[in-house]
Structure formats: structure tokens, C-alpha cells
Scaffold this active site. Structure first.
Site, PDB file in Angstrom:
ATOM      1  N   ASP A   1       0.770  -1.094  -0.031  1.00 22.87           N
ATOM      2  CA  ASP A   1       0.168   0.077  -0.028  1.00 22.87           C
ATOM      3  C   ASP A   1       0.973   1.236  -0.137  1.00 22.87           C
ATOM      4  OD1 ASP A   1      -2.211   1.737   0.243  1.00 22.87           O
ATOM      5  OD2 ASP A   1      -2.454   1.137   2.246  1.00 22.87           O
TER       6      ASP A   1
ATOM      7  N   ASP B   1      -1.859   6.218  -6.217  1.00 22.56           N
ATOM      8  CA  ASP B   1      -2.052   5.357  -4.983  1.00 22.56           C
ATOM      9  C   ASP B   1      -2.322   3.819  -5.506  1.00 22.56           C
ATOM     10  OD1 ASP B   1      -2.886   4.396  -2.461  1.00 22.56           O
ATOM     11  OD2 ASP B   1      -4.864   4.964  -2.410  1.00 22.56           O
TER      12      ASP B   1
END
Ligand SMILES: *[C@@H]1O[C@H](CO)[C@@H](O)[C@H](O)[C@H]1NC(C)=O
Length: 486
Positions: A161, A364
Site C-alpha cells: 500500500d 495510490d
């Protein structure tokens, strides 16, 4: 074609057939030539997509293009056949659920970055679900890598992440609660290199910026807590351990969370690998070796694989072009990027670049669908629809409002889409990154609009598929190369 007159009676039927064949070939050739300019124009600005290729296969076919496998980690989709976590069909979320969780992640990012006064799409119930201080956020479009922890080393499959910082894994004895995971739960008591961090250490106090929560203390051991946008969380001891990324790349004293109380949507995975920009993230902790340089390629489908590579020694695809890495106010964990425009079918959308600068944009790995300022999304979807009028429309799918029914086609032609970033960098999106497929009869444009032009834009992981995305933290730049995995 009157130039050739054939009397069928004077020719054998074989010869007639041959002549007819030649004629039709000749005609085809002429027609083909006549259409050539239009064809090449179309080819240049559209993807031809075989409809059967839109659905992932049920068997894993690893990418053949991946970099030197010794120095990189394999990346697989959490719910695909290349993932060892793939076993329990019932636990695989539907696309509508994935998109709902994605919306929760985006709302959480927006609330973390602080919304401008006057914008109010978060209603009471949503707001109640979102913790006021999100350390970071987890969606469900998750990609998994396997790393080694402890001595002797235990392999752990972690969600990676770029939108969060601390790395954590579920830890025995799971004092409060552990969810089900595929790997055996990490047991610090069986590792000779594990040690707790003391409450008074600077590492402990730096948890505040990395997680958004001030640390706790239990018999002088530092306690971290991190909650995510969808009410998932992990709480436990902040600790040091030996981390093994590849057979040659090992790090002593890697700071991580040893989770004693874990809950949420991580199910199957052993925890999370934090690749954000804060000082406790993996890139920051390994900066002396890798200089905050890493890259990944997300596979085009759940039945293929990609890679995550650290350092610039792993090799860059030739096509990599760099743009400036920017910083987002109140979001020092996030990788900011300056979008300047978007093209559809070779035509730049006529929207002002200030639309993007006003809102700002981050890239992201954990957000599934790219979010654009609503004005930009309206221009994108309208242009896309104009170029797709030959295909029947289908019902919207959750946040995706531009969907098509391809069930009557074996192949379709979709306009190419490119992002433009500061420095004149054009990044063409892979065909698999343009469409989000629920079923062949519901294939959607995989972009969505934010609810307000002042909300930050997000380049999501659907659009990153097959690109080598290069994060050069020390060099202050982000690069993109095409076709780095399949
Ligand atoms: C870490 O701290 C906890 C809480 O005090 C304790 O139960 C555990 O035994 C400690 N582990 C080590 C290796 O010191």
C-alpha cells in the site's frame, strides 16, 4: 470490375472458383487500400480488444516480461488464481462490493487531507463510520507480495500500500483477536531477532505521524494502533525484527507492528506492507540502501502477475518517463503527482489545467478506480461515449456510470486514453486499465468523478495496470513505463 468477363460454361468450375477467389482478393485489396488512412488513424487512436480476453482466466499464467526475478518480489492480485490466498470463493467480494469499499477508501483519503469548507457530500451515516483521525486507508483492490520476517525467516503475504506507512503483521499470541490468514501467524517467541521497542524511544514517538494516533505503553513496551477508512484496524506491539525482502536483501532492526488485535478486510493476507513517504515506511527505513527508490508493475488481470522491485538496480523499462513528485499538504504519506491533461482517442480534453492544480492529485496503489475532478470526469466520459456510440449501453455499476454491453461482439474497438503529467509526460493507459469489467454484458469506463472539484484526484490501480510505476523518493520524481508486465 467489368473489365473481366467470364463465361462460366467455357471454364471448369475449379478455374471459376479460383478466378472468383482472385477477384474477391483483388477487391478486398482495393477496398483495404481505400480504407487505409481511416484504418490506421483508428488503429493509432483506439485499442482493439477481444471480448473473451476481458475476463480473467481461472488458471494463473505468470507474466513472462517481469524483471530479473531474483531482485524483485512477485505481485499478485489477492483474489486471483496466482495468489495462494485464493481458495475460498465465498470470501471473494463482488465488483459492487469492491467499488463500495473503494469509495470508503477515497472518502477516508479526502477526510484525512481535509476538505475545503462548503463541500459536503459525506452524510451523517458515512461520517459516523469514518474515524476522525484516519491513519490511513485500505480498500479491497489489493495486491499481495510475500516477504520474510524473523530468524528463522517466516514468509508472510502482505497487502502492499503506497497510501500508508507502517508495516504490520498479525502476531501470536493474538492477545485480543486475529482474523483468518493463509500463512501461519507470526510467532515472535520463535524468532531470535525479535525485540520490543521501548515507550521512550524516538521510534515509538514517530508513530504519531505515521498512524495518526499517539502510541500507548504496556509494561514499557511501545503500543501502536492504526485504523483504516473502512473500520479495519490493527493494534499491537511496535517491534524490531529482521526483514528479508529477497535472498540478498535483508534488513536488521526493521520497525513493524506486531498485531495483537486485528480486524477488517485484510482477510487472507498476514498484514500490510507500508510503502508511503513517512519516516516509518519501508522505503524510508531502507533508504540507505535503496534511496527510497522502488517500482512495481500491477498485472493486467487477476490471472497474471507483476513485480515489486526495490532500488534502481533492478532495471527500468526503456520507455520510462519521469515527472515531478509533489507533496500534498496534510498528506505527507502520499505521493503527489501533477496531472496536466487527459486525452481520449488522440484528442486532448478541453479542460483547463488549473482544474487539476486546484485539486491536486495523488497516485495510490490501493485505490481501485481513478478519481477525477467532476468537471474533468464529465469531459472524459462524454468524449468516451461519443466514440463508443456503436455499442449498446448497459446499467451503471456502482460509481461507474458509463457501461456497455459487449455480449454480442467478439472484439470491440475502444478509444485510447492517456494521462499527461507535468514536464510534458504522456502516459498511455493500457486497454485493461480503461475498462472495469463486471461481466461481458456490463463493461464500464473505469474512471469516476469526485463529488467536488476541490477534492484531491487519485490515480488508481486499475489505470496503473501493466505500467512500471517508478517511485524515486530521493530524486523527487515518479516515472511510468509501458508494457512492463502482462
Ligand atoms: C514485548 O512486550 C510484551 C508486553 O510487555 C511482552 O508480553 C512480551 O513478552 C515482550 N516480548 C519480548 C520479546 O520482550
Amino acid at each position: 470490375m467489368g473489365a473481366i468477363t467470364i463465361s462460366s460454361t467455357s471454364l471448369s468450375s475449379n478455374l471459376l472458383l479460383l478466378l472468383l477467389l482472385l477477384l474477391s482478393l483483388k477487391e478486398g485489396y482495393v477496398l483495404g487500400r481505400r480504407q487505409a488512412p481511416a484504418d490506421s488513424h483508428q488503429l493509432q487512436h483506439s485499442h482493439t480488444v477481444h471480448v473473451s480476453s476481458l475476463l480473467p482466466s481461472s488458471v494463473c499464467s505468470p507474466s513472462t516480461k517481469a524483471l530479473d526475478k531474483k531482485s524483485s518480489l512477485q505481485v499478485v492480485h489477492k483474489h486471483g488464481p496466482c495468489s495462494q490466498l485464493h481458495q475460498d470463493k465465498a470470501s471473494i467480494p463482488t465488483h459492487a462490493e469492491v467499488l463500495l469499499r473503494d469509495e470508503a477508501r477515497v472518502k477516508s483519503i479526502h477526510s484525512r487531507l481535509g476538505r475545503k469548507p462548503g463541500s459536503s457530500d459525506v452524510d451523517e451515516t458515512d461520517a459516523a463510520k469514518l474515524p476522525a483521525k484516519d491513519g490511513s486507508v485500505v480498500g479491497s483492490g489489493n495486491y499481495i507480495v510475500t516477504v520474510g520476517l524473523g530468524t528463522p525467516k517466516k514468509d508472510l503475504s502482505l497487502i502492499f500500500d503506497t497510501g500508508s506507512d507502517i508495516t504490520w503483521t498479525q502476531c501470536q499470541p493474538c492477545a485480543k483477536s486475529c482474523y483468518k490468514q493463509r500463512d501461519p501467524i507470526f510467532a515472535p517467541s520463535l524468532s531470535s531477532t525479535y525485540s520490543n521497542i521501548s515507550c521512550t524511544s524516538t521510534a515509538c514517538s514517530s508513530l504519531t505521524s505515521a498512524t495518526g494516533n499517539s502510541p500507548g505503553c504496556a509494561s514499557s513496551a511501545c503500543v501502536y494502533g492504526i485504523q483504516y477508512g473502512d473500520s479495519s484496524f490493527s493494534v499491537g506491539f511496535f517491534a524490531k525484527e529482521k526483514l528479508t525482502l529477497t535472498p540478498t536483501d535483508k534488513f536488521d532492526n526493521f520497525l513493524f507492528g506486531c498485531g495483537q488485535n486485528n480486524q477488517g478486510l485484510f482477510v487472507g493476507a498476514a498484514g500490510l506492507l507500508g510503502l508511503g513517504r513517512d519516516q516509518l515506511s519501508l522505503p524510508s527505513q531502507t533508504a540507505s540502501k535503496y534511496k527510497k527508490f522502488f517500482s512495481y508493475c500491477l498485472p493486467s488481470s487477476a490471472s497474471s502477475d507483476g513485480f515489486l522491485a526495490f532500488g534502481d538496480g533492478g532495471g527500468l523499462s526503456k520507455s520510462v518517463k519521469f515527472t515531478t513528485l509533489s507533496t500534498v499538504s496534510q498528506g505527507q504519506s502520499f505521493y503527489g503527482i501533477d496531472v496536466t491533461g487527459i486525452s481520449v482517442g488522440g484528442q486532448k480534453l478541453s479542460i483547463s489545467a488549473s482544474l487539476f492544480t486546484t485539486a491536486g492529485t495523488i497516485i495510490d496503489s490501493g485505490t481501485v478506480i481513478t478519481r477525477l475532478p467532476p468537471t474533468a470526469y464529465a469531459a472524459l466520459s462524454s468524449s468516451f461515449r461519443q466514440k463508443m456510440t456503436q455499442y449498446p449501453r448497459a446499467q451503471p455499476l456502482s460509481i461507474l456510470d458509463t457501461c456497455y454491453d459487449f455480449s454480442k461482439y467478439s472484439s470491440v474497438s475502444i478509444p485510447k486514453i492517456s494521462f499527461f503529467f507535468s514536464g510534458g509526460v504522456e502516459v498511455p493507459i493500457d486497454a485493461k486499465g480503461i475498462l472495469y469489467v463486471n461481466s461481458i454484458s456490463q463493461v464500464c469506463l473505469g474512471f469516476a468523478g469526485n463529488s467536488d472539484d476541490t477534492d484531491i484526484g487519485i490515480v488508481g490501480n486499475t489505470q496503473q495496470k501493466t505500467l512500471q510505476v517508478v517511485y524515486d523518493g530521493a530524486g523527487g520524481r515518479i516515472g511510468f513505463g509501458t508494457g512492463a508486465c502482462s
